[in-house]
Enzyme design. Structure first.
Site, PDB file in Angstrom:
ATOM      1  N   HIS A   1      46.626  29.106  26.977  1.00 30.75           N
ATOM      2  CA  HIS A   1      45.525  30.200  26.774  1.00 30.75           C
ATOM      3  C   HIS A   1      46.173  31.294  27.159  1.00 30.75           C
ATOM      4  O   HIS A   1      46.928  31.538  28.363  1.00 30.75           O
ATOM      5  CB  HIS A   1      44.378  30.040  27.776  1.00 30.75           C
ATOM      6  CG  HIS A   1      43.526  31.191  27.699  1.00 30.75           C
ATOM      7  ND1 HIS A   1      43.294  31.913  26.578  1.00 30.75           N
ATOM      8  CD2 HIS A   1      42.837  31.901  28.759  1.00 30.75           C
ATOM      9  CE1 HIS A   1      42.295  32.951  26.981  1.00 30.75           C
ATOM     10  NE2 HIS A   1      42.219  32.971  28.347  1.00 30.75           N
TER      11      HIS A   1
ATOM     12  N   CYS B   1      36.995  31.373  27.171  1.00 29.82           N
ATOM     13  CA  CYS B   1      38.304  31.045  26.784  1.00 29.82           C
ATOM     14  C   CYS B   1      38.786  29.542  26.799  1.00 29.82           C
ATOM     15  O   CYS B   1      39.885  29.429  26.036  1.00 29.82           O
ATOM     16  CB  CYS B   1      39.164  31.863  27.828  1.00 29.82           C
ATOM     17  SG  CYS B   1      38.909  33.509  28.084  1.00 29.82           S
TER      18      CYS B   1
ATOM     19  N   ASN C   1      44.847  38.762  25.422  1.00 35.08           N
ATOM     20  CA  ASN C   1      43.818  37.571  25.774  1.00 35.08           C
ATOM     21  C   ASN C   1      42.718  37.803  24.661  1.00 35.08           C
ATOM     22  O   ASN C   1      41.798  38.503  24.544  1.00 35.08           O
ATOM     23  CB  ASN C   1      43.184  37.839  26.973  1.00 35.08           C
ATOM     24  CG  ASN C   1      42.326  36.409  27.200  1.00 35.08           C
ATOM     25  OD1 ASN C   1      41.937  35.836  26.464  1.00 35.08           O
ATOM     26  ND2 ASN C   1      41.734  36.489  28.674  1.00 35.08           N
TER      27      ASN C   1
HETATM   28  O1  UT7 Z   1      40.478  34.661  30.150  1.00 33.79           O
HETATM   29  C1  UT7 Z   1      39.837  34.171  31.136  1.00 33.79           C
HETATM   30  C2  UT7 Z   1      40.969  34.123  32.428  1.00 33.79           C
HETATM   31  N1  UT7 Z   1      41.331  35.429  32.661  1.00 33.79           N
HETATM   32  C3  UT7 Z   1      42.149  35.560  33.572  1.00 33.79           C
HETATM   33  O2  UT7 Z   1      43.005  34.206  33.769  1.00 33.79           O
HETATM   34  C4  UT7 Z   1      42.485  36.766  33.906  1.00 33.79           C
HETATM   35  C5  UT7 Z   1      43.069  36.650  35.363  1.00 33.79           C
HETATM   36  N2  UT7 Z   1      43.402  37.855  35.984  1.00 33.79           N
HETATM   37  C6  UT7 Z   1      44.317  38.590  35.964  1.00 33.79           C
HETATM   38  O3  UT7 Z   1      45.237  38.308  34.976  1.00 33.79           O
HETATM   39  C7  UT7 Z   1      44.776  39.728  36.885  1.00 33.79           C
HETATM   40  O4  UT7 Z   1      43.967  39.423  38.072  1.00 33.79           O
HETATM   41  C8  UT7 Z   1      44.547  40.973  36.284  1.00 33.79           C
HETATM   42  C9  UT7 Z   1      45.618  41.364  35.239  1.00 33.79           C
HETATM   43  C10 UT7 Z   1      43.098  41.243  35.814  1.00 33.79           C
HETATM   44  C11 UT7 Z   1      44.771  42.202  37.569  1.00 33.79           C
HETATM   45  O5  UT7 Z   1      46.024  41.922  38.065  1.00 33.79           O
HETATM   46  P1  UT7 Z   1      45.934  42.070  39.704  1.00 33.79           P
HETATM   47  O6  UT7 Z   1      47.607  41.782  40.155  1.00 33.79           O
HETATM   48  O7  UT7 Z   1      45.354  40.798  40.040  1.00 33.79           O
HETATM   49  O8  UT7 Z   1      45.504  43.369  40.145  1.00 33.79           O
HETATM   50  P2  UT7 Z   1      44.086  43.819  41.118  1.00 33.79           P
HETATM   51  O9  UT7 Z   1      42.950  43.286  40.313  1.00 33.79           O
HETATM   52  O10 UT7 Z   1      44.619  43.073  42.320  1.00 33.79           O
HETATM   53  O11 UT7 Z   1      44.197  45.275  41.154  1.00 33.79           O
HETATM   54  C12 UT7 Z   1      45.230  45.983  41.492  1.00 33.79           C
HETATM   55  C13 UT7 Z   1      45.306  47.216  41.629  1.00 33.79           C
HETATM   56  C14 UT7 Z   1      43.979  47.977  41.974  1.00 33.79           C
HETATM   57  O12 UT7 Z   1      44.073  49.071  42.656  1.00 33.79           O
HETATM   58  P3  UT7 Z   1      44.020  49.219  44.296  1.00 33.79           P
HETATM   59  O13 UT7 Z   1      42.754  48.551  44.614  1.00 33.79           O
HETATM   60  O14 UT7 Z   1      45.106  48.389  44.749  1.00 33.79           O
HETATM   61  O15 UT7 Z   1      44.183  50.587  44.591  1.00 33.79           O
HETATM   62  C15 UT7 Z   1      43.242  48.180  40.716  1.00 33.79           C
HETATM   63  O16 UT7 Z   1      42.303  49.185  40.852  1.00 33.79           O
HETATM   64  O17 UT7 Z   1      45.495  47.981  40.358  1.00 33.79           O
HETATM   65  C16 UT7 Z   1      44.399  48.743  40.171  1.00 33.79           C
HETATM   66  N3  UT7 Z   1      43.953  48.490  38.450  1.00 33.79           N
HETATM   67  C17 UT7 Z   1      44.776  49.092  37.540  1.00 33.79           C
HETATM   68  N4  UT7 Z   1      45.822  49.976  37.648  1.00 33.79           N
HETATM   69  C18 UT7 Z   1      46.197  50.724  36.283  1.00 33.79           C
HETATM   70  C19 UT7 Z   1      43.400  47.585  37.809  1.00 33.79           C
HETATM   71  N5  UT7 Z   1      43.268  47.601  36.500  1.00 33.79           N
HETATM   72  C20 UT7 Z   1      44.419  48.663  36.171  1.00 33.79           C
HETATM   73  C21 UT7 Z   1      44.717  49.072  35.051  1.00 33.79           C
HETATM   74  N6  UT7 Z   1      45.593  50.283  35.216  1.00 33.79           N
HETATM   75  N7  UT7 Z   1      44.518  48.896  33.939  1.00 33.79           N
END
Ligand code: UT7
Length: 329
Positions: free
Chosen positions: A256, A117, A286
């Site tokens: 980004h 990225c 992204n």
């Molecule tokens: O390009 C390179 C750089 N990349 C980035 O900068 C990405 C950085 N990370 C992020 O943008 C975020 O961490 C994400 C968007 C990937 C995830 O958001 P988050 O607020 O950190 O969510 P999380 O990973 O902590 O997940 C929260 C909950 C989980 O469920 P539980 O364990 O709380 O029951 C996940 O399983 O959301 C669940 N979850 C989803 N639910 C519905 C994860 N993906 C999804 C989804 N739909 N697509």
């Protein structure tokens, strides 16, 4: 001190997106997710996904053609092509060499850089350094990706986040009187960083020398998020310090486009209003190395970025890699 200031100036930009748009609702019909979750956690509403015949090279060529045309040049005027991608058409030869041939940039040497990225920042930094070294006068710098081809479409934690696209810039070495340093256009300062310790937080689980497969993208999103906010704030501070500017001098940040919440957190850390961040994540998701030049081109074409504006480009991605570049448009 020399009375001549040498800077690489952006002469033109271009971008390209695949024809097909995939909405959050369409993804919600395939994996256990919802439009509400995706919008609230990422700001993404749709993404473009490459179809048959659309590849990283074809998108790169489309974006590059527009950048060369906007610069008022022809392919023969390009001396160097640096293309950032993590999704090349083939393991080798480079996607850049395909672009060089298809565009007819006969006198250009061309190569790919891999910094995921952050790839465009690495490509721009490399091209800028090559032109400063006299390895050419004009460079075509491209970020192009088809991440849809390395996604696990059953993994809701990653497949909703990415899209395909390409962006390009043409830069040219120019000389200005040193006294014009405060107003002269061009790249003012660039900083790049790598920390391989975290390569297990965002990676592809395959490759020619390991599994002999292409592999799929894997990410521990929450940890990447945390590092992104810290690393970006830090590198932005470094670039501002080297360039002798303060955050409030910046007219536009072109970040980004990983997550709208990372953009908001970065603006807050810089003390800048959120409106000064160019945001395209809602429409493009992204697009990895393509996201910075794609967002730059959108903001130039819709009239936000104007000649003379102070623009900060920044990105963070797998490796980890991260970087920022300050330029005057
Ligand atoms: O390009 C390179 C750089 N990349 C980035 O900068 C990405 C950085 N990370 C992020 O943008 C975020 O961490 C994400 C968007 C990937 C995830 O958001 P988050 O607020 O950190 O969510 P999380 O990973 O902590 O997940 C929260 C909950 C989980 O469920 P539980 O364990 O709380 O029951 C996940 O399983 O959301 C669940 N979850 C989803 N639910 C519905 C994860 N993906 C999804 C989804 N739909 N697509």
């Amino acid at each position: 001190m020399s009375d001549v200031l040498r800077r690489t100036v952006v002469l033109g930009s271009g971008s390209a997106l695949p024809k097909r748009v995939v909405t959050n609702a369409e993804l919600a019909a395939q994996v256990d997710t919802s439009d509400e979750w995706i919008v609230e956690r990422t700001g993404i509403r749709q993404r473009h996904i490459a179809g048959e015949g659309e590849t990283t090279a074809s998108l790169a060529i489309d974006a590059a053609r527009k950048a060369i045309e906007t610069a008022g040049l022809t392919p023969a005027d390009i001396d160097v092509i640096v293309l950032a991608t993590a999704t090349p058409d083939q393991t080798f030869p480079s996607t850049a060499s395909k672009v060089q041939h298809e565009l007819g940039c006969k006198s250009a040497f061309a190569f790919d850089v891999a910094a995921v990225c952050s790839g465009f920042l690495y490509a721009l930094g490399t091209a800028d350094a090559l032109l400063h070294r006299g390895m050419g006068k004009r460079a075509l710098v491209i970020g192009a990706e088809t991440f849809s081809r390395i996604l696990d479409w059953e993994d809701r934690t990653t497949c909703v986040l990415f899209g395909d696209g390409a962006g390009a810039m043409v830069i040219e070495m120019r000389e200005f009187p040193a006294a014009e340093a405060a107003t002269a256009p061009g790249v003012i300062a660039t900083k790049l960083h790598t920390d391989g310790e975290h390569n297990c937080l965002l990676y592809v689980d395959g490759g020619p020398s390991t599994t002999q497969t292409v592999g799929k993208l894997r990410m521990k999103g929450r940890e990447v998020f945390r590092h992104a906010v810290v690393n970006l704030a830090s590198v932005l501070g470094e670039v501002l310090e080297e360039a002798g500017y303060a955050a409030e001098d910046i007219d536009w940040v072109v970040p980004h486009q990983a997550n709208a919440r990372i953009l908001d957190a970065t603006a807050k850390k810089l003390g800048l209003p959120a409106e000064r961040m160019v945001k395209t994540v809602e429409l493009h998701a992204n697009t990895s190395a393509a996201s910075v030049p794609l967002a730059y081109d959108v903001a130039v074409r819709d009239g936000r970025i104007k000649p003379g504006d102070l623009v900060m480009l920044e990105a963070m991605g797998g490796g980890f890699t991260w970087g920022a570049s300050l330029l005057r448009a």
